[in-house]
Scaffold this motif. Structure first.
Motif, short mmCIF file in Angstrom:
data_model
loop_
_atom_site.label_atom_id
_atom_site.label_comp_id
_atom_site.label_asym_id
_atom_site.label_seq_id
_atom_site.Cartn_x
_atom_site.Cartn_y
_atom_site.Cartn_z
N MET A 173 0.73 -0.89 0.14
CA MET A 173 -0.03 0.06 -0.01
C MET A 173 0.84 1.09 -0.11
O MET A 173 0.55 2.29 -0.52
CB MET A 173 -0.81 -0.05 1.23
CG MET A 173 -2.04 1.07 1.33
SD MET A 173 -3.07 0.64 0.02
CE MET A 173 -4.38 1.80 0.21
N THR A 174 1.91 1.23 0.66
CA THR A 174 2.79 2.48 0.76
C THR A 174 3.58 2.72 -0.55
O THR A 174 3.71 4.01 -0.81
CB THR A 174 3.96 2.23 1.84
OG1 THR A 174 4.58 1.02 1.65
CG2 THR A 174 3.39 2.54 3.28
N ASP A 175 3.75 1.77 -1.23
CA ASP A 175 4.28 1.97 -2.73
C ASP A 175 3.40 2.66 -3.46
O ASP A 175 3.70 3.69 -4.17
CB ASP A 175 4.59 0.63 -3.30
CG ASP A 175 5.73 -0.20 -2.78
OD1 ASP A 175 6.73 0.74 -2.06
OD2 ASP A 175 5.93 -1.32 -3.05
N GLU B 184 0.72 4.80 -2.42
CA GLU B 184 0.88 5.94 -1.85
C GLU B 184 1.99 6.79 -2.31
O GLU B 184 1.94 8.11 -2.28
CB GLU B 184 0.69 5.91 -0.32
CG GLU B 184 -0.59 5.55 0.32
CD GLU B 184 -0.70 5.06 1.79
OE1 GLU B 184 0.61 5.20 2.55
OE2 GLU B 184 -1.53 4.85 2.31
N ASN B 185 3.21 6.12 -2.17
CA ASN B 185 4.32 7.00 -2.47
C ASN B 185 4.29 7.50 -4.05
O ASN B 185 4.45 8.33 -4.56
CB ASN B 185 5.48 6.05 -2.60
CG ASN B 185 5.95 5.97 -1.06
OD1 ASN B 185 5.52 6.89 -0.33
ND2 ASN B 185 6.70 5.23 -0.58
N LEU C 221 1.78 10.25 -4.33
CA LEU C 221 2.21 11.56 -3.84
C LEU C 221 3.36 12.22 -4.87
O LEU C 221 3.42 13.32 -4.82
CB LEU C 221 3.22 11.21 -2.46
CG LEU C 221 2.21 11.00 -1.18
CD1 LEU C 221 2.95 10.43 0.05
CD2 LEU C 221 1.32 12.36 -0.92
N GLU C 222 3.92 11.26 -5.52
CA GLU C 222 5.00 11.60 -6.54
C GLU C 222 4.39 12.27 -7.66
O GLU C 222 4.53 13.30 -8.18
CB GLU C 222 5.81 10.55 -7.04
CG GLU C 222 7.03 10.48 -7.90
CD GLU C 222 7.78 9.48 -8.30
OE1 GLU C 222 8.43 9.57 -9.41
OE2 GLU C 222 8.01 8.62 -7.40
#
Length: 66
Positions: free
Chosen positions: A1-3, A5-6, A9-10
Protein backbone atom coordinates in the motif's frame (compact mmCIF):
# COMPACT_ATOMS: atom_id res chain seq x y z
CA UNK A 1 0.00 0.00 0.00
CA UNK A 2 2.83 2.43 0.77
CA UNK A 3 4.25 1.96 -2.75
CA UNK A 4 0.95 3.06 -4.23
CA UNK A 5 0.76 6.01 -1.83
CA UNK A 6 4.31 7.00 -2.74
CA UNK A 7 3.47 6.85 -6.44
CA UNK A 8 0.39 8.97 -5.90
CA UNK A 9 2.35 11.50 -3.83
CA UNK A 10 5.07 11.60 -6.48
CA UNK A 11 2.47 12.25 -9.17
CA UNK A 12 0.85 14.96 -7.06
CA UNK A 13 4.23 16.64 -6.54
CA UNK A 14 4.85 16.52 -10.26
CA UNK A 15 1.43 18.06 -10.95
CA UNK A 16 2.07 20.77 -8.35
CA UNK A 17 5.41 21.58 -9.99
CA UNK A 18 3.78 21.79 -13.40
CA UNK A 19 1.07 24.08 -12.03
CA UNK A 20 3.73 26.31 -10.50
CA UNK A 21 5.33 26.68 -13.94
CA UNK A 22 1.97 27.47 -15.53
CA UNK A 23 1.26 30.02 -12.78
CA UNK A 24 4.63 31.69 -13.38
CA UNK A 25 4.01 31.82 -17.12
CA UNK A 26 0.60 33.41 -16.60
CA UNK A 27 2.10 35.93 -14.19
CA UNK A 28 4.61 36.86 -16.88
CA UNK A 29 2.01 37.07 -19.64
CA UNK A 30 -0.52 39.28 -17.86
CA UNK A 31 1.53 42.51 -18.03
CA UNK A 32 2.51 41.78 -21.61
CA UNK A 33 -1.13 41.33 -22.62
CA UNK A 34 -1.98 44.55 -20.80
CA UNK A 35 0.67 46.37 -22.82
CA UNK A 36 -0.73 44.93 -26.04
CA UNK A 37 -4.23 46.07 -25.09
CA UNK A 38 -2.96 49.58 -24.40
CA UNK A 39 -1.08 49.70 -27.71
CA UNK A 40 -4.16 48.47 -29.55
CA UNK A 41 -6.36 51.11 -27.91
CA UNK A 42 -3.86 53.83 -28.76
CA UNK A 43 -3.61 52.70 -32.38
CA UNK A 44 -7.38 52.46 -32.64
CA UNK A 45 -7.77 56.04 -31.36
CA UNK A 46 -5.16 57.28 -33.83
CA UNK A 47 -6.90 55.53 -36.71
CA UNK A 48 -10.25 57.00 -35.68
CA UNK A 49 -8.76 60.50 -35.65
CA UNK A 50 -7.09 59.88 -39.00
CA UNK A 51 -10.41 58.74 -40.46
CA UNK A 52 -12.07 61.96 -39.26
CA UNK A 53 -9.29 64.05 -40.77
CA UNK A 54 -9.60 62.25 -44.12
CA UNK A 55 -13.36 62.78 -44.13
CA UNK A 56 -12.79 66.49 -43.44
CA UNK A 57 -10.29 66.73 -46.30
CA UNK A 58 -12.62 64.89 -48.68
CA UNK A 59 -15.48 67.25 -47.79
CA UNK A 60 -13.29 70.31 -48.38
CA UNK A 61 -12.15 68.95 -51.74
CA UNK A 62 -15.73 68.12 -52.71
CA UNK A 63 -14.99 64.44 -52.95
CA UNK A 64 -17.67 63.50 -50.45
CA UNK A 65 -21.23 64.60 -49.83
CA UNK A 66 -21.61 67.02 -46.95
Amino acid sequence: MTDIENLVLEDLRHIRGALDHVRDDIRELKPRIGNLENQYASMSNRLDRMDLRIEHIERRLGLQDA
